[in-house]
Design an enzyme around this catalytic site. Structure first.
Site, PDB file in Angstrom:
ATOM      1  N   ASP A  35       0.818  -1.201   0.000  1.00 13.01           N
ATOM      2  CA  ASP A  35       0.000   0.000   0.000  1.00 13.01           C
ATOM      3  C   ASP A  35       0.856   1.256   0.000  1.00 13.01           C
ATOM      4  OD1 ASP A  35      -2.503  -1.523   0.236  1.00 13.01           O
ATOM      5  OD2 ASP A  35      -1.636  -2.105   2.148  1.00 13.01           O
ATOM      6  N   THR A  36       1.259   1.641  -1.178  1.00 14.67           N
ATOM      7  CA  THR A  36       2.114   2.795  -1.416  1.00 14.67           C
ATOM      8  C   THR A  36       1.843   3.249  -2.840  1.00 14.67           C
ATOM      9  OG1 THR A  36       3.843   1.927   0.049  1.00 14.67           O
ATOM     10  CG2 THR A  36       4.533   3.558  -1.555  1.00 14.67           C
ATOM     11  N   VAL A  37       2.040   4.541  -3.126  1.00 10.45           N
ATOM     12  CA  VAL A  37       1.973   5.004  -4.509  1.00 10.45           C
ATOM     13  C   VAL A  37       3.277   5.695  -4.872  1.00 10.45           C
ATOM     14  CG1 VAL A  37      -0.534   5.270  -4.476  1.00 10.45           C
ATOM     15  CG2 VAL A  37       0.925   7.244  -3.953  1.00 10.45           C
ATOM     16  N   MET A  45       6.788  -0.005  -5.723  1.00 10.69           N
ATOM     17  CA  MET A  45       5.965  -0.038  -4.520  1.00 10.69           C
ATOM     18  C   MET A  45       5.965  -1.435  -3.920  1.00 10.69           C
ATOM     19  SD  MET A  45       2.955   2.097  -6.381  1.00 10.69           S
ATOM     20  CE  MET A  45       3.503   1.568  -7.996  1.00 10.69           C
TER      21      MET A  45
END
Length: 526
Positions: A347-349, A429
């Site tokens: 959960d990263t952009v 990511m």
């Protein structure tokens, strides 16, 4: 050249400007900002903030960011640390006295002060062209009108919906359920907070009603966070750390990010001749897995807030790489060398933008776990990150939790240079996977001559927590061979990470963009 009779995507070619990120509306917004006269900083800010609405499980203004920036007209690269700190009232002794041996991902002690907004405001002021009112306008509009939920986002949202608590359920679920693919997600409360930032800059977030809302929510949940903690938040400029590989230079953000882990992995692997191995065969995957076990163990021992302690020189020394490489048996897996377990999250952009003046931004942005801590502020729907789960509670550990400290961070922006010139901003990511992802992307490019898109598309594996996670893209015979070497194989329930990159071809005056099919996004240029 790819086989046009098989599924796949082409790279994107353009001359004036390029953006690549994990959601198409964010990529389009970046290009819109460039065509309105903004530069790469303006575009990256606009795209990143919009991603907090397009992918709210992955990032948001309650989180952190790290940035590598090459201004126009120079090859100097600047680093900006937009990671927040623990509140002044956080005490490792007090947590241990309550019987805790680690800070859980849903523990209120895991909520560190958001650092991203200070960093983005600083970037806009120091390097932007348009100003916050223009760069935040697209996100404000989408917050009011709604963003259709994309397929990968819907997958992650449904999987993590149970992590939402209190106001988070009210703001991010409908009748207790995650939105389906194509449903419009609106957040007028978020639009209010963004208007305050557009009008008043960082003060609109770290002071006044928005800060009061966050602090009240955190205090009601048992936190020790104060308005003074928010007002004291500051991003810090610095320099990237660098390491050589195959005639190139890899640039990473310095600690408290884990970019040094990728540099150590590459140093270890440089002691082996990867280019003679099949790119997606068992031998190459095995060496990468073994290097990861050793490099991540070093990460967990040495990476911490550099204002307090770090042993970066030792971690990146040739002697350390030589000693670790000597521990690798090319035919047999070692037991996991990790000193501290970390669950894999994704959960990263990541946003990268290159403009017509060749200003380059490599920006990574996250609230850590899916929906961060699961806690959203009552009025403005700001999801609070849980980065404090990255602290250690071992007395005397370099990364021991403490007041005002930054925890070890997983998110890392990257850049690749050759002969003193930047040739590619990139990011991968996927939480703990990121150093392995950087290593795999770089070795795909430099050892096997893959194009940026092919290097991103290629199958991935990841060693951690005593297992080797192997994507379904690997041939079953390779997976079987890895098991024979002693790896405990696990097929992950979702893909490993996501990635974007932009190749800068100065000789032809063009930009070449690539974006990961594991996400919903794309590269766009003009």
């Amino acid at each position: 050249m790819r086989d046009f009779q098989r599924p796949g995507r082409s790279e994107v070619f353009a001359a004036n400007g390029m953006a690549a990120t994990s959601h198409p509306l964010a990529a389009k917004t970046c290009i819109d900002i460039l065509q309105q006269g903004g530069n790469a900083v303006d575009a990256a800010i606009a795209g990143a903030v919009l991603l907090g609405l397009a992918e709210p499980q992955s990032c948001g203004i309650g989180g952190d960011c790290f940035v590598l920036l090459k201004p126009a007209g120079t090859e100097e690269v600047i680093a900006l640390n937009g990671s927040g700190r623990a509140p002044a009232g956080l005490s490792a002794d007090a947590l241990r006295a309550r019987g805790k041996t680690a800070i859980g991902t849903e523990d209120i002690a895991a909520v560190t002060i958001p650092g991203a907004i200070d960093a983005l405001c600083r970037l806009s002021q120091d390097h932007g062209r348009l100003g916050l009112a223009d760069t935040l306008a697209p996100a404000i509009r989408y917050a009011e009108e709604g963003v259709p939920v994309a397929p990968r986002v819907a997958f992650d949202w449904a999987e993590a919906a149970g992590r939402l608590q209190g106001p988070g359920q009210r703001h991010y679920l409908t009748a207790g359920k995650a939105p389906a693919v194509g449903d419009l997600f609106r957040s007028p409360a978020h639009a209010e907070a963004l208007r305050a930032i557009a009008r008043d800059g960082r003060a609109g977030f770290y002071e006044g009603p928005v800060a009061e809302d966050m602090v009240a929510t955190l205090r009601a949940a048992g936190g020790c966070h104060t308005l003074d903690d928010f007002a004291a938040t500051r991003a810090d400029y610095g320099s990237p750390i660098r390491g050589g590989y195959a005639g190139h230079e890899v640039l990473e953000h310095a600690p408290n990010g884990q970019g040094a882990t990728a540099l150590l992995m590459l140093k270890i692997l440089s002691r082996f001749d990867l280019s003679r191995l099949a790119p997606f065969g068992a031998e190459r995957a095995h060496l990468e897995a073994e290097a990861a076990k050793l490099a991540y163990d070093a990460r967990d021992r040495f990476i911490a807030d550099p204002d307090h302690t770090t042993r970066l020189d030792h971690m990146l020394s040739d002697d350390t790489a030589n000693r670790l490489a000597a521990l690798i048996d090319p035919a047999r897996a070692m037991p996991s060398a990790q000193a501290a377990s970390e669950a894999v999250h994704r959960d990263t952009v990541y946003v990268t933008v290159v403009d017509r003046d060749r200003m380059v931004v490599s920006l990574i942005y996250s609230t850590y776990w899916s929906f961060g801590s699961g806690l959203a502020s009552d009025r403005y729907a700001i999801l609070m990150q849980n980065r404090g789960a990255g602290f250690s509670l071992t007395p005397g550990h370099p990364n021991e939790a403490g007041p005002g400290k930054r925890p070890m961070h997983t998110i890392i922006p990257g850049m690749l240079a050759r002969d003193g010139r930047l040739v590619m901003p990139f990011g991968v990511m996927g939480g703990a996977y990121q150093p392995t992802g950087h290593t795999r992307l770089i070795t795909n490019l430099l050892d096997y001559g893959l194009s940026p898109q092919a290097a991103i598309d290629a199958p991935r594996c990841f060693a951690g927590d005593g297992v080797l996670r192997v994507e379904r893209g690997y041939d079953p015979a390779v997976t079987a061979a890895l098991a024979e070497m002693g790896h405990r194989i696990e097929v992950p329930d979702g893909p490993l990470g996501g990635a974007q990159a932009i190749r800068i071809d100065d000789g032809r005056g063009i930009l070449i963009g690539a974006s990961d099919p594991r996400k919903d996004g794309c590269a766009l240029g003009y």
